[in-house]
Design a protein around this motif. Structure first.
Motif, PDB file in Angstrom:
ATOM      1  N   MET A  80      21.189  67.865  77.405  1.00 32.30           N
ATOM      2  CA  MET A  80      20.954  69.060  77.978  1.00 32.30           C
ATOM      3  C   MET A  80      20.520  68.877  79.373  1.00 32.30           C
ATOM      4  O   MET A  80      20.858  69.451  80.271  1.00 32.30           O
ATOM      5  N   ASP A  81      19.671  67.760  79.535  1.00 28.17           N
ATOM      6  CA  ASP A  81      19.173  67.653  80.668  1.00 28.17           C
ATOM      7  C   ASP A  81      20.168  67.263  81.805  1.00 28.17           C
ATOM      8  O   ASP A  81      20.058  67.452  83.071  1.00 28.17           O
ATOM      9  N   ARG A  82      21.215  66.555  81.475  1.00 29.55           N
ATOM     10  CA  ARG A  82      22.429  66.640  82.149  1.00 29.55           C
ATOM     11  C   ARG A  82      23.015  67.762  82.839  1.00 29.55           C
ATOM     12  O   ARG A  82      23.519  67.807  84.033  1.00 29.55           O
ATOM     13  N   PHE A  83      23.118  68.828  82.106  1.00 29.01           N
ATOM     14  CA  PHE A  83      23.700  70.085  82.448  1.00 29.01           C
ATOM     15  C   PHE A  83      22.686  71.007  83.297  1.00 29.01           C
ATOM     16  O   PHE A  83      23.318  71.989  83.899  1.00 29.01           O
ATOM     17  N   THR A  84      21.361  70.870  82.999  1.00 26.96           N
ATOM     18  CA  THR A  84      20.307  71.767  83.442  1.00 26.96           C
ATOM     19  C   THR A  84      20.544  72.172  84.973  1.00 26.96           C
ATOM     20  O   THR A  84      20.814  73.361  85.201  1.00 26.96           O
ATOM     21  N   PRO A  85      20.579  71.071  85.882  1.00 24.18           N
ATOM     22  CA  PRO A  85      20.941  71.504  87.391  1.00 24.18           C
ATOM     23  C   PRO A  85      21.932  72.169  87.778  1.00 24.18           C
ATOM     24  O   PRO A  85      22.007  73.152  88.646  1.00 24.18           O
ATOM     25  N   LYS A  86      23.147  71.753  87.106  1.00 24.73           N
ATOM     26  CA  LYS A  86      24.384  72.625  87.263  1.00 24.73           C
ATOM     27  C   LYS A  86      24.374  73.974  86.897  1.00 24.73           C
ATOM     28  O   LYS A  86      25.019  74.749  87.501  1.00 24.73           O
ATOM     29  N   LEU A  87      23.705  74.042  85.716  1.00 19.93           N
ATOM     30  CA  LEU A  87      23.816  75.434  85.280  1.00 19.93           C
ATOM     31  C   LEU A  87      22.865  76.376  85.997  1.00 19.93           C
ATOM     32  O   LEU A  87      23.198  77.539  86.176  1.00 19.93           O
ATOM     33  N   LEU A  88      21.881  75.831  86.300  1.00 20.53           N
ATOM     34  CA  LEU A  88      21.011  76.585  87.256  1.00 20.53           C
ATOM     35  C   LEU A  88      21.606  76.997  88.745  1.00 20.53           C
ATOM     36  O   LEU A  88      21.435  78.057  88.883  1.00 20.53           O
ATOM     37  N   LYS A  89      22.384  76.001  89.130  1.00 19.66           N
ATOM     38  CA  LYS A  89      23.230  76.441  90.326  1.00 19.66           C
ATOM     39  C   LYS A  89      24.179  77.556  90.012  1.00 19.66           C
ATOM     40  O   LYS A  89      24.119  78.343  90.848  1.00 19.66           O
TER      41      LYS A  89
END
Length: 164
Positions: free
Chosen positions: A1-10
């Motif tokens: 999940m940590d891998r995708f969190t920044p991209k999801l928030l963007k």
């Protein structure tokens, strides 16, 4: 999940106008947080996922007061139990639980992401069907976050391509 969190928030910020007031409020609450930022980002990414996939997050994330039975009438959910303090402007979460078939099967979980991982694991291990109202959310968890399975819906494939 940590891998995708920044991209999801963007993605959420770039398209927040398309998702209405709920996404706006979710992102505003994230921006107001100053402690445990990593956990709040992860929680925001997970709570925004059903919105982004055009599903109702209230079907997955439920709230109740500690004096209520929040599992009643709920087939599948992450339940946040809030203290029953009428004086508090924003009541404190006293418990996070996983509900399956109107029964709290796990409680006292540390955060939303852990609760969702347990919920997914239970559904997967027990070979239970995902709720129809949240099929894209669980399809994303299975195929994108957990990398289980080979096929996913077009909507989830589109999100996967944006994240990768």
């Amino acid at each position: 999940m940590d891998r995708f969190t920044p991209k999801l928030l963007k993605l959420y910020r770039a398209k927040k106008a398309a998702f209405g007031e709920d996404m706006e409020q979710l992102l505003e609450r994230l921006d107001e947080r100053v402690t445990d930022v990593v956990n709040h980002r992860r929680t925001t990414a997970l709570k925004g996922l059903p919105l982004f996939l055009r599903e109702d997050p209230n079907k997955l994330f439920k709230k109740c007061k500690d004096t209520e039975d929040g599992a009643k009438g709920v087939s599948i959910a992450i339940l946040c139990v809030l203290e029953d303090d009428t004086q508090a402007t924003s009541p404190e979460v006293v418990n996070i639980a996983v509900v399956l078939e109107q029964v709290v099967v796990l409680k006292d979980l540390p955060d939303i992401s852990t609760a969702l991982a347990y919920l997914f694991g239970l559904l997967y291990a027990l070979n239970m069907s995902y709720p129809q109202a949240l099929k894209y959310t669980f399809d994303t968890i299975q195929n994108v976050f957990m990398e289980l399975g080979s096929g996913c819906t077009k909507r989830v494939l589109s999100l996967k391509n944006k994240l990768l």
